[in-house]
Motif scaffolding. Sequence first.
Motif, PDB file in Angstrom:
ATOM      1  N   ASP A 158       9.749  -7.016  15.310  1.00  0.00           N
ATOM      2  CA  ASP A 158       9.659  -5.530  14.989  1.00  0.00           C
ATOM      3  C   ASP A 158       8.638  -5.291  13.974  1.00  0.00           C
ATOM      4  O   ASP A 158       7.922  -6.321  13.201  1.00  0.00           O
ATOM      5  CB  ASP A 158      10.864  -5.458  13.941  1.00  0.00           C
ATOM      6  N   ARG A 159       7.946  -4.292  14.079  1.00  0.00           N
ATOM      7  CA  ARG A 159       6.858  -3.748  13.310  1.00  0.00           C
ATOM      8  C   ARG A 159       7.258  -2.826  12.362  1.00  0.00           C
ATOM      9  O   ARG A 159       7.809  -1.722  12.793  1.00  0.00           O
ATOM     10  CB  ARG A 159       5.524  -3.512  13.963  1.00  0.00           C
ATOM     11  N   ARG A 160       6.535  -2.855  10.907  1.00  0.00           N
ATOM     12  CA  ARG A 160       7.024  -1.653  10.021  1.00  0.00           C
ATOM     13  C   ARG A 160       5.929  -0.730   9.721  1.00  0.00           C
ATOM     14  O   ARG A 160       5.051  -1.080   9.354  1.00  0.00           O
ATOM     15  CB  ARG A 160       7.472  -2.390   8.712  1.00  0.00           C
ATOM     16  N   ILE A 161       6.216   0.502  10.134  1.00  0.00           N
ATOM     17  CA  ILE A 161       5.197   1.669   9.567  1.00  0.00           C
ATOM     18  C   ILE A 161       5.994   2.186   8.336  1.00  0.00           C
ATOM     19  O   ILE A 161       6.833   2.827   8.320  1.00  0.00           O
ATOM     20  CB  ILE A 161       5.452   2.721  10.891  1.00  0.00           C
ATOM     21  N   PHE A 162       4.951   1.954   7.442  1.00  0.00           N
ATOM     22  CA  PHE A 162       5.459   2.257   6.068  1.00  0.00           C
ATOM     23  C   PHE A 162       4.325   3.030   5.284  1.00  0.00           C
ATOM     24  O   PHE A 162       3.241   2.343   5.049  1.00  0.00           O
ATOM     25  CB  PHE A 162       5.586   1.167   5.311  1.00  0.00           C
ATOM     26  N   VAL A 163       4.562   4.376   5.172  1.00  0.00           N
ATOM     27  CA  VAL A 163       3.403   5.235   4.510  1.00  0.00           C
ATOM     28  C   VAL A 163       3.892   5.955   3.445  1.00  0.00           C
ATOM     29  O   VAL A 163       4.921   6.849   3.863  1.00  0.00           O
ATOM     30  CB  VAL A 163       2.790   6.281   5.707  1.00  0.00           C
ATOM     31  N   THR A 164       3.458   5.796   2.187  1.00  0.00           N
ATOM     32  CA  THR A 164       3.859   6.595   1.195  1.00  0.00           C
ATOM     33  C   THR A 164       2.428   7.026   0.313  1.00  0.00           C
ATOM     34  O   THR A 164       1.439   6.650   0.692  1.00  0.00           O
ATOM     35  CB  THR A 164       4.839   6.115   0.021  1.00  0.00           C
ATOM     36  N   ASP A 165       2.717   7.838  -0.805  1.00  0.00           N
ATOM     37  CA  ASP A 165       1.606   8.072  -1.714  1.00  0.00           C
ATOM     38  C   ASP A 165       0.998   6.721  -2.239  1.00  0.00           C
ATOM     39  O   ASP A 165      -0.174   6.813  -2.697  1.00  0.00           O
ATOM     40  CB  ASP A 165       2.212   8.952  -3.075  1.00  0.00           C
ATOM     41  N   THR A 166       1.720   5.762  -2.289  1.00  0.00           N
ATOM     42  CA  THR A 166       1.276   4.469  -2.764  1.00  0.00           C
ATOM     43  C   THR A 166       0.901   3.099  -1.667  1.00  0.00           C
ATOM     44  O   THR A 166       0.316   2.303  -2.209  1.00  0.00           O
ATOM     45  CB  THR A 166       1.972   3.740  -3.841  1.00  0.00           C
TER      46      THR A 166
END
Length: 296
Positions: free
Chosen positions: A142-150
């Motif tokens: 599994d690969r995590r796509i994690f995009v936030t302001d930080t």
Amino acid sequence: MSPNVEYTALPRKSSSEKNVFYEPLLKNEVESSTRHHDAGAGANRVLFWSTIGVGLTTAVSLLLSIFALVRSHSSSSVVQLSRRPNPYVYLDTILINTTRPIPSINNFPQVVLQVHNADSSRRMHESDRQRPTAFGTVYPDDRRIFVTDTMSTVAQFRNLDYAMESCVLFMSLPAVSATYDPEITLTPDSVIDVWILDESVELAQDMRGSLDRAAARRELLATIAFPASGAAQTKEFLCPSRAFTTLELTCSPKAASGCHVDFWQDRRGKPIGGVYIVQSSTPIPRKSFQDPWESW
């Protein structure tokens, strides 16, 4: 005694004697003593120069080792690809007159890493979904796509096949099923900037330094509102054969109401979903010569 025997007098002085007495010795004994003295002096010279040679050799070896160590540390963040054989030798000649359509390829990133936006050195780290089992710890694909302001996400794709150099990036939410939970968190109207990084080398665990820091952003490929349903896509871009495409997903300043995209994706999941590239065929390049050991 033979009349040819000669005598010579050598001095011998005793600590308790004031005068010097001479003890007669045979001439051949004197010559033998001289020869032994000369041989001993020669052996000492050989030992002396051998010691000097060993010392110089050791010093040179230490200097070379220190130089190699300093050089490896200074270039640890720039990793050169090892030479690999070209698997597509003479395919341009074989396929030049083909009219058969070539189906497109769905290409998922082989490496996905996260970067803290506040980190000026752009150090990368990987999220994983490890879990203990009866057979030991398991690391699923599994690969995590994690995009936030930080937080931003760096995804690298290995460009597949030959003359499939027209690429489009697709973004969608993975499907939830009875056997797979992507753990989706999506803030509505999250807008994502897709950057092409100035990076052409492979990101891999066995290539020292390649996973340390993200490369600089080279070009803004697209700005896309991440869809809550369906799929969004970028414009076409070049993805050269036998190379790597490295992209970074960041929250765009155009996101008015905040930005948060977080999910796990599995390249084997059906229906297809997540962040992936679709590669399409391009005209066959003509080359007069191809080196079968040309580097990636």
